[in-house]
Design an enzyme around this catalytic site. Structure first.
Site, PDB file in Angstrom:
ATOM      1  N   ASP A 194       0.827  -1.215   0.000  1.00  0.00           N
ATOM      2  CA  ASP A 194       0.000   0.000   0.000  1.00  0.00           C
ATOM      3  C   ASP A 194       0.865   1.271   0.000  1.00  0.00           C
ATOM      4  OD1 ASP A 194       0.980  -0.145   2.612  1.00  0.00           O
ATOM      5  OD2 ASP A 194      -0.962   0.142   3.590  1.00  0.00           O
ATOM      6  N   GLU A 195       2.182   1.107   0.272  1.00  0.00           N
ATOM      7  CA  GLU A 195       3.036   2.304   0.384  1.00  0.00           C
ATOM      8  C   GLU A 195       3.191   3.035  -0.950  1.00  0.00           C
ATOM      9  OE1 GLU A 195       6.406   1.880   3.020  1.00  0.00           O
ATOM     10  OE2 GLU A 195       5.481   0.172   4.008  1.00  0.00           O
ATOM     11  N   LYS A 232       8.821  -0.034  -5.483  1.00  0.00           N
ATOM     12  CA  LYS A 232       7.662  -0.928  -5.626  1.00  0.00           C
ATOM     13  C   LYS A 232       6.657  -0.333  -6.620  1.00  0.00           C
ATOM     14  CE  LYS A 232       6.840  -4.307  -3.714  1.00  0.00           C
ATOM     15  NZ  LYS A 232       7.194  -5.739  -3.931  1.00  0.00           N
TER      16      LYS A 232
HETATM   17  P1  NAD Z   1      11.377  -9.902   3.419  1.00  0.00           P
HETATM   18  O1  NAD Z   1      12.397  -8.828   3.365  1.00  0.00           O
HETATM   19  O2  NAD Z   1      11.096 -10.586   4.725  1.00  0.00           O
HETATM   20  O3  NAD Z   1      11.768 -11.066   2.386  1.00  0.00           O
HETATM   21  C1  NAD Z   1      12.222 -10.803   1.094  1.00  0.00           C
HETATM   22  C2  NAD Z   1      12.798 -12.093   0.517  1.00  0.00           C
HETATM   23  O4  NAD Z   1      13.256 -11.798  -0.814  1.00  0.00           O
HETATM   24  C3  NAD Z   1      13.995 -12.644   1.301  1.00  0.00           C
HETATM   25  O5  NAD Z   1      13.867 -14.039   1.463  1.00  0.00           O
HETATM   26  C4  NAD Z   1      15.185 -12.298   0.411  1.00  0.00           C
HETATM   27  O6  NAD Z   1      16.265 -13.229   0.531  1.00  0.00           O
HETATM   28  C5  NAD Z   1      14.558 -12.345  -0.979  1.00  0.00           C
HETATM   29  N1  NAD Z   1      15.287 -11.521  -1.948  1.00  0.00           N
HETATM   30  C6  NAD Z   1      15.684 -10.234  -1.806  1.00  0.00           C
HETATM   31  N2  NAD Z   1      16.354  -9.815  -2.903  1.00  0.00           N
HETATM   32  C7  NAD Z   1      16.346 -10.873  -3.764  1.00  0.00           C
HETATM   33  C8  NAD Z   1      16.862 -11.063  -5.070  1.00  0.00           C
HETATM   34  N3  NAD Z   1      17.546 -10.095  -5.706  1.00  0.00           N
HETATM   35  N4  NAD Z   1      16.666 -12.248  -5.684  1.00  0.00           N
HETATM   36  C9  NAD Z   1      15.999 -13.260  -5.048  1.00  0.00           C
HETATM   37  N5  NAD Z   1      15.517 -13.145  -3.787  1.00  0.00           N
HETATM   38  C10 NAD Z   1      15.679 -11.950  -3.157  1.00  0.00           C
HETATM   39  O7  NAD Z   1      10.070  -9.270   2.802  1.00  0.00           O
HETATM   40  P2  NAD Z   1       8.544  -9.475   3.197  1.00  0.00           P
HETATM   41  O8  NAD Z   1       8.214  -8.545   4.291  1.00  0.00           O
HETATM   42  O9  NAD Z   1       8.264 -10.921   3.339  1.00  0.00           O
HETATM   43  O10 NAD Z   1       7.837  -8.916   1.871  1.00  0.00           O
HETATM   44  C11 NAD Z   1       7.589  -9.781   0.761  1.00  0.00           C
HETATM   45  C12 NAD Z   1       6.906  -8.986  -0.325  1.00  0.00           C
HETATM   46  O11 NAD Z   1       5.685  -8.451   0.148  1.00  0.00           O
HETATM   47  C13 NAD Z   1       7.724  -7.806  -0.827  1.00  0.00           C
HETATM   48  O12 NAD Z   1       7.555  -7.730  -2.224  1.00  0.00           O
HETATM   49  C14 NAD Z   1       7.110  -6.603  -0.124  1.00  0.00           C
HETATM   50  O13 NAD Z   1       7.252  -5.440  -0.893  1.00  0.00           O
HETATM   51  C15 NAD Z   1       5.659  -7.048  -0.037  1.00  0.00           C
HETATM   52  N6  NAD Z   1       4.888  -6.481   1.098  1.00  0.00           N
HETATM   53  C16 NAD Z   1       5.388  -6.556   2.370  1.00  0.00           C
HETATM   54  C17 NAD Z   1       4.621  -6.049   3.425  1.00  0.00           C
HETATM   55  C18 NAD Z   1       5.091  -6.174   4.855  1.00  0.00           C
HETATM   56  O14 NAD Z   1       4.415  -5.649   5.757  1.00  0.00           O
HETATM   57  N7  NAD Z   1       6.192  -6.829   5.147  1.00  0.00           N
HETATM   58  C19 NAD Z   1       3.375  -5.465   3.170  1.00  0.00           C
HETATM   59  C20 NAD Z   1       2.912  -5.402   1.843  1.00  0.00           C
HETATM   60  C21 NAD Z   1       3.679  -5.928   0.826  1.00  0.00           C
HETATM   61  P1  TYD Z   2       8.166  -0.720   9.730  1.00  0.00           P
HETATM   62  O1  TYD Z   2       7.887  -1.938  10.563  1.00  0.00           O
HETATM   63  O2  TYD Z   2       9.579  -0.427   9.335  1.00  0.00           O
HETATM   64  O3  TYD Z   2       7.199  -0.783   8.468  1.00  0.00           O
HETATM   65  P2  TYD Z   2       6.862   0.379   7.359  1.00  0.00           P
HETATM   66  O4  TYD Z   2       7.886   1.435   7.442  1.00  0.00           O
HETATM   67  O5  TYD Z   2       6.931  -0.400   6.091  1.00  0.00           O
HETATM   68  O6  TYD Z   2       5.477   0.853   7.698  1.00  0.00           O
HETATM   69  O7  TYD Z   2       7.640   0.535  10.539  1.00  0.00           O
HETATM   70  C1  TYD Z   2       6.292   0.616  10.990  1.00  0.00           C
HETATM   71  C2  TYD Z   2       6.097   1.951  11.647  1.00  0.00           C
HETATM   72  O8  TYD Z   2       6.901   1.988  12.839  1.00  0.00           O
HETATM   73  C3  TYD Z   2       6.588   3.136  10.795  1.00  0.00           C
HETATM   74  O9  TYD Z   2       5.708   4.238  11.027  1.00  0.00           O
HETATM   75  C4  TYD Z   2       7.971   3.427  11.343  1.00  0.00           C
HETATM   76  C5  TYD Z   2       7.845   3.060  12.798  1.00  0.00           C
HETATM   77  N1  TYD Z   2       9.068   2.540  13.462  1.00  0.00           N
HETATM   78  C6  TYD Z   2       9.466   3.066  14.693  1.00  0.00           C
HETATM   79  O10 TYD Z   2       8.825   3.985  15.250  1.00  0.00           O
HETATM   80  N2  TYD Z   2      10.580   2.556  15.292  1.00  0.00           N
HETATM   81  C7  TYD Z   2      11.316   1.547  14.709  1.00  0.00           C
HETATM   82  O11 TYD Z   2      12.348   1.126  15.282  1.00  0.00           O
HETATM   83  C8  TYD Z   2      10.891   1.017  13.445  1.00  0.00           C
HETATM   84  C9  TYD Z   2      11.670  -0.081  12.768  1.00  0.00           C
HETATM   85  C10 TYD Z   2       9.750   1.549  12.863  1.00  0.00           C
END
Ligand code: NAD
Ligand code: TYD
Length: 350
Positions: free
Chosen positions: A133-134, A162
């Site tokens: 959503d970012e 993204k």
């Molecule tokens: P993460 O950082 O935990 O995992 C990313 C994975 O991708 C890792 O296993 C890493 O080794 C692999 N990776 C990174 N670069 C690579 C490359 N060049 N080639 C092959 N593998 C590679 O991320 P996540 O939080 O699990 O997010 C997964 C997806 O979901 C991402 O596309 C992110 O943008 C999206 N997303 C995440 C969130 C969230 O809250 N974490 C929310 C919405 C969408």
């Molecule tokens: P984060 O977990 O990094 O996710 P995103 O930036 O993708 O939303 O951060 C969630 C929220 O928490 C964001 O507003 C930044 C804040 N934050 C802190 O206040 N302290 C921290 O140490 C971190 C990692 C994030």
């Protein structure tokens, strides 16, 4: 029906939950987890399914222009669920090029490999891009939500990369007819979350009596979704979403960072047998993140109405389960914080 599904980023936080869901729910599918095992990739997330016959691990980098097409030729993937990415906003501020390489170039490399391998025969094929959503930027405190029609307005190098990858995915649909689907999800939480992100970092710090860093005044709002609910949404969209469409996924669950951390401190006090209020004393306000988006909130009514998905858990129940997971999986947390998890691949696969 048998399928050969490529799931990228399956060793990461969300990807590991998606891989597990597909491997266990669809025994007729062959699931290929492709991951470069960056600092965020951890095969210990998948030890419980590593020996399942329909699960296969491929160590590769999505930016590799030789390896990715060769893997399509070797395995004949007929579907892709693409999660591999650099995912941490703070890292994107210090190293934007890593985000450009993986999130933009890597995604385009995968799209191109799929287009060339499928050669215009798109029957039964699908390229699913998992986004955030970012890309929509930030909302004010005005009760509005991101919808699928909200204009893109990314602010961090992460969200800009993204957003750019989403545009490439749509361009491959418009230009070459590649069958694509995109979802944009809110902040996830749950088991196996790398402890650089707010919730797992705070759990780890509270447990170890270390300060909990809150950026700025802690007023920024995020919409939190339990990671297993995201994985279920991905399953639903992959199988029943319409080609060329975008679906927003969210928890309808907005929390300011400060309120969230107070809630987490209450839970941790209870679980650790501390007197109420003890963990909250660790809250420490630190310098704000540059370009810190004020508020994210997702309208997921299209997904709910058209495909029948809805979140399964209330936040407090999900947070409780998440804390339990971290307290019960001390070895996982210890391996991640010490860096020992990065040796796991060599032991298992070399
Ligand atoms: P993460 O950082 O935990 O995992 C990313 C994975 O991708 C890792 O296993 C890493 O080794 C692999 N990776 C990174 N670069 C690579 C490359 N060049 N080639 C092959 N593998 C590679 O991320 P996540 O939080 O699990 O997010 C997964 C997806 O979901 C991402 O596309 C992110 O943008 C999206 N997303 C995440 C969130 C969230 O809250 N974490 C929310 C919405 C969408
Ligand atoms: P984060 O977990 O990094 O996710 P995103 O930036 O993708 O939303 O951060 C969630 C929220 O928490 C964001 O507003 C930044 C804040 N934050 C802190 O206040 N302290 C921290 O140490 C971190 C990692 C994030």
């Amino acid at each position: 029906m048998t399928r050969k599904l490529l799931i990228t980023g399956g060793a990461g936080f969300i990807g590991s939950h998606v891989v597990r869901l597909f491997v266990t729910k669809y025994p007729d599918y062959q699931i290929y987890n492709l991951d470069a095992l960056t600092y965020a990739g951890n095969l210990e997330n998948l030890t419980d399914i590593a020996d399942t016959p329909n699960y296969h691990f491929i160590k590769a980098d999505i930016t590799d222009e030789q390896a990715i097409p060769a893997l399509f030729a070797q395995y004949g993937f007929d579907g892709v669920i693409h999660l591999a990415a650099e995912s941490h906003v703070d890292r994107s501020i210090s190293d934007p090029f890593a985000f450009l390489r993986t999130n933009v170039f890597g995604t385009t490399n995968l799209l191109n490999a799929a287009k060339n391998a499928w050669k215009g025969n798109f029957e039964g094929k699908r390229f699913y891009h998992v986004s955030t959503d970012e890309v929509y930027g930030a909302l004010a405190f005005d009760g509005t939500f991101f919808t699928e029609n909200t204009k893109y307005d990314p602010h961090s190098p992460y969200s800009a990369s993204k957003a750019s990858s989403d545009h490439f995915v749509r361009a491959y649909n418009d230009t070459y007819g590649l069958p694509v689907v995109i979802s944009n999800c809110s902040n996830n939480y749950g088991a196996n979350h790398f402890p650089e992100k707010l919730i797992p970092l705070s759990i780890n710090n509270i447990k170890n009596n270390r300060p909990i860093p809150i950026y700025g005044k802690g007023e920024n709002v995020r919409d939190w979704l339990f990671v297993n609910d995201h994985a279920r949404a991905i399953d639903t969209i992959f199988h029943t979403g319409k080609n060329g469409e975008t679906y927003n996924i969210g928890g309808n669950n907005e929390w300011s960072n400060l309120d969230l951390i107070h809630k987490l401190c209450e839970i941790m006090d209870r679980k650790l047998g501390r007197a109420p209020g003890v963990s909250a004393k660790l809250i420490t306000f630190v310098k704000d993140r540059a370009g810190h988006d004020l508020r994210y909130a997702i309208d997921s009514s299209k997904l709910q109405r058209e495909l029948g998905w809805k979140p399964s858990l209330q936040f407090e129940e999900g947070l409780d389960k998440t804390v339990d997971w971290y307290l019960q999986n001390e070895a996982w947390l210890e391996h991640v914080t010490s860096g020992a998890y990065q040796k796991y691949y060599e032991k298992q696969y070399k």
